[in-house]
Motif scaffolding. Sequence first.
Motif, PDB file in Angstrom:
ATOM      1  N   ARG A  72      11.825  -3.727  -8.502  1.00 22.55           N
ATOM      2  CA  ARG A  72      10.394  -3.405  -8.454  1.00 22.55           C
ATOM      3  C   ARG A  72      10.102  -2.134  -9.254  1.00 22.55           C
ATOM      4  O   ARG A  72      10.845  -1.168  -9.170  1.00 22.55           O
ATOM      5  CB  ARG A  72       9.953  -3.212  -7.007  1.00 22.55           C
ATOM      6  N   ARG A  73       9.017  -2.160 -10.016  1.00 22.65           N
ATOM      7  CA  ARG A  73       8.548  -0.961 -10.718  1.00 22.65           C
ATOM      8  C   ARG A  73       7.539  -0.269  -9.814  1.00 22.65           C
ATOM      9  O   ARG A  73       6.526  -0.875  -9.420  1.00 22.65           O
ATOM     10  CB  ARG A  73       7.917  -1.322 -12.058  1.00 22.65           C
ATOM     11  N   VAL A  74       7.817   1.000  -9.487  1.00 26.24           N
ATOM     12  CA  VAL A  74       7.030   1.662  -8.454  1.00 26.24           C
ATOM     13  C   VAL A  74       6.551   3.031  -8.926  1.00 26.24           C
ATOM     14  O   VAL A  74       7.137   3.669  -9.797  1.00 26.24           O
ATOM     15  CB  VAL A  74       7.846   1.838  -7.150  1.00 26.24           C
ATOM     16  N   LEU A  75       5.449   3.441  -8.305  1.00 24.31           N
ATOM     17  CA  LEU A  75       4.918   4.798  -8.417  1.00 24.31           C
ATOM     18  C   LEU A  75       5.135   5.440  -7.060  1.00 24.31           C
ATOM     19  O   LEU A  75       4.773   4.857  -6.036  1.00 24.31           O
ATOM     20  CB  LEU A  75       3.431   4.731  -8.759  1.00 24.31           C
ATOM     21  N   ALA A  76       5.728   6.640  -7.032  1.00 23.25           N
ATOM     22  CA  ALA A  76       6.145   7.180  -5.740  1.00 23.25           C
ATOM     23  C   ALA A  76       6.110   8.692  -5.704  1.00 23.25           C
ATOM     24  O   ALA A  76       6.330   9.366  -6.718  1.00 23.25           O
ATOM     25  CB  ALA A  76       7.565   6.705  -5.415  1.00 23.25           C
ATOM     26  N   PHE A  77       5.835   9.222  -4.508  1.00 21.26           N
ATOM     27  CA  PHE A  77       6.137  10.613  -4.218  1.00 21.26           C
ATOM     28  C   PHE A  77       7.638  10.710  -3.984  1.00 21.26           C
ATOM     29  O   PHE A  77       8.211   9.925  -3.224  1.00 21.26           O
ATOM     30  CB  PHE A  77       5.389  11.093  -2.972  1.00 21.26           C
ATOM     31  N   ALA A  78       8.275  11.661  -4.634  1.00 23.00           N
ATOM     32  CA  ALA A  78       9.722  11.809  -4.506  1.00 23.00           C
ATOM     33  C   ALA A  78      10.102  13.257  -4.753  1.00 23.00           C
ATOM     34  O   ALA A  78       9.691  13.854  -5.744  1.00 23.00           O
ATOM     35  CB  ALA A  78      10.451  10.905  -5.507  1.00 23.00           C
TER      36      ALA A  78
END
Length: 313
Positions: A72-78
């Motif tokens: 999965r291609r994701v946008l995330a807080f990390a």
Amino acid sequence: MRVMHAERLGGPEVLTLAEVPDPVPGPGETLVDVEAAGLNFADLKRLDGSYLPPKLPFVPGSEVVGRTADGRRVLAFAGRAFATKALAKEMVEIPEELPAGAALALLVQGMTAWHLLRTAARIAPGETVVVNAAAGGVGHLAVQLAKEFGAGRVIGTASTEEKREVVLGLGADAAVDGAADGYAERVIEANGGSQVDIVLDAVGGAVFDAAPYALAPFGRLIAYGTSGGVDPKPVDPGLLSERNIAIGGYWLGAHLNLPGSAADAPLAELIELAAAGRLRPLTGGEYELAQAGLALADLAARRTVGKVILRNR
């Protein structure tokens, strides 16, 4: 994996490239291969210890676009995002065709712009909105969202003619010099001689002092940054009451810590708008991971326009 970390507090120059073991996911965490990481002014403030002093060695960064082990291609807080791998807890899938820089612009800057207008300023259709530092990471999105949310007129301020041309290209009705001296007069002139309803300010200092004088009755000045200084004059309560104006502030980080989700609806709308081409996030520069220090220095010196990212090739 590779990281850019600091073994002491200081400016962008303290960041160095290092090899460290891959992080191990804990409960509720997902390991993400980082495609790109976003930069924010908060990274500079954490690096120099002026905001939430970190434990050393410190790896800056809080937002990534990447890919999970299941594809999965994701946008995330990390956390520790200036790296080739990062651990994420909260993430949302994004379309393959959405560029990494555009997606990263939506996470902190995009949601900040959304909440500045919807939650803090409570924009109403037809109101006039002024966006200070309108070519910046939050500002360039606020200009576009103000139009999307029904503003009657949008005025952007910027420090150079080149940046003002960018602001006009984003759909602003006018763009003026954002310097404190003569600020209110220029804004009012750009609004056809009338005062304005909303000013969104990330500059602070003398610009913040000048902004109330551009507001119409029941106008709102919303502060969300202090890039130009932190020494404003005391606010005169008489000025507020005589003209029925309000001064407030907004910080996304504190909002996200409150019960309930401050992220889901805004982020879903922002991704939809960007995917449809109705919101055009600008990438203000792409740097290699090893150039993180240079990227932060350019951000601090206001040499960038839009979202600045570190890309893992």
